[in-house]
Every structure is written in structure tokens, then in C-alpha cells.
Design a protein around this motif. Structure first.
Motif, PDB file in Angstrom:
ATOM      1  N   ARG A  74     -68.168 -29.507 -25.905  1.00 24.88           N
ATOM      2  CA  ARG A  74     -67.051 -28.734 -27.016  1.00 24.88           C
ATOM      3  C   ARG A  74     -67.333 -27.190 -26.817  1.00 24.88           C
ATOM      4  O   ARG A  74     -68.031 -26.553 -26.424  1.00 24.88           O
ATOM      5  N   GLU A  75     -66.040 -26.747 -26.924  1.00 30.27           N
ATOM      6  CA  GLU A  75     -65.872 -25.303 -26.999  1.00 30.27           C
ATOM      7  C   GLU A  75     -65.022 -24.834 -28.069  1.00 30.27           C
ATOM      8  O   GLU A  75     -63.778 -25.077 -28.068  1.00 30.27           O
ATOM      9  N   GLY A  76     -65.623 -24.783 -29.127  1.00 34.04           N
ATOM     10  CA  GLY A  76     -64.982 -24.562 -30.427  1.00 34.04           C
ATOM     11  C   GLY A  76     -64.380 -25.635 -30.860  1.00 34.04           C
ATOM     12  O   GLY A  76     -65.127 -26.830 -31.184  1.00 34.04           O
ATOM     13  N   ARG A  77     -63.149 -25.731 -31.109  1.00 39.21           N
ATOM     14  CA  ARG A  77     -62.434 -26.945 -31.716  1.00 39.21           C
ATOM     15  C   ARG A  77     -61.785 -27.721 -30.409  1.00 39.21           C
ATOM     16  O   ARG A  77     -61.644 -29.010 -30.538  1.00 39.21           O
ATOM     17  N   ARG A  78     -61.798 -27.127 -29.375  1.00 40.68           N
ATOM     18  CA  ARG A  78     -61.513 -27.977 -28.163  1.00 40.68           C
ATOM     19  C   ARG A  78     -62.705 -28.975 -27.556  1.00 40.68           C
ATOM     20  O   ARG A  78     -63.752 -28.416 -27.726  1.00 40.68           O
TER      21      ARG A  78
END
Length: 115
Positions: A74-78
Motif C-alpha cells: 500500500r502507498e496511501g490509497r493506492r
């Protein structure tokens, strides 16, 4: 070590390898793995790059993850997908590269014949 000196892998290892190769027998999944072998990517970018619908790419990624061929983070919401196994990357690059080279050589041969 020669092939004669190597012991045969256990049946469960062969079954797992066959399942992984079976997953890569799909042109769409192979394309996804090819793209991920170039570097990490999110599902939207993957769908655009491979020319498939987002739900289809998501389903392919789920199967590839379950087989342990790709992973996500996960990268924030992505959610970003990647291959962190250099052996898988080398295998895909090797086979697709070899076949691409053969196709290019075949095209040159046909052009040389006036086709």
C-alpha cells in the motif's frame, strides 16, 4: 553439477511449478508479469498498459498473488504490485526476449524474401 547428478524434485514441488507455469500460459497474465518485471505498478496503470479492463486485471493479479508470483504493498490509497523475485523476472525476460528475437529474425527473413 550435471543433470544426472541432480535429484528429482518432490511431486509437490513439480505440481506447484506446473501451476505457476499454467498461470503464465495466459497471454494477459504473462503481459502483466512482463510489465511488473519492468518495475512496480498500480492496477489502473497496469490495465492501461496491457489494454484490459480494470476488473479483469484485478482478477489476474489475485491469481498471481495467490501463486506467489507477485506481491502488493500500500502507498496511501493506492495498491502497488511488484515482483521481488529475481528468478521470476529473469525467466520471463529470458523466454519473452528469446521469442521476441525469434519473431524479429523471422520478420527480417520474410522481408528479405519479398513477402
Amino acid at each position: 553439477m550435471s543433470a544426472a547428478q541432480m535429484s528429482d524434485p518432490p511431486a509437490d514441488v513439480l505440481a506447484e511449478a506446473a501451476a505457476a507455469f499454467g498461470l503464465l500460459a495466459s497471454p494477459s497474465r504473462l503481459h502483466i508479469v512482463w510489465v511488473l518485471a519492468q518495475g512496480e505498478c498500480d492496477v489502473t496503470s497496469l490495465a492501461e498498459r496491457v489494454g484490459s479492463a480494470l476488473p479483469a486485471v484485478s482478477q489476474h493479479l489475485t491469481k498471481l498473488k495467490l501463486a506467489g508470483l507477485v506481491r502488493s504493498r500500500r502507498e496511501g490509497r493506492r495498491v502497488v504490485y511488484l515482483i521481488d523475485d529475481p528468478d521470476i523476472v529473469a525467466t520471463v525476460h529470458g523466454w519473452v526476449g528469446r521469442l521476441s528475437k525469434g519473431a524479429a529474425e523471422q520478420g527480417e527473413l520474410l522481408r528479405g524474401m519479398g513477402a
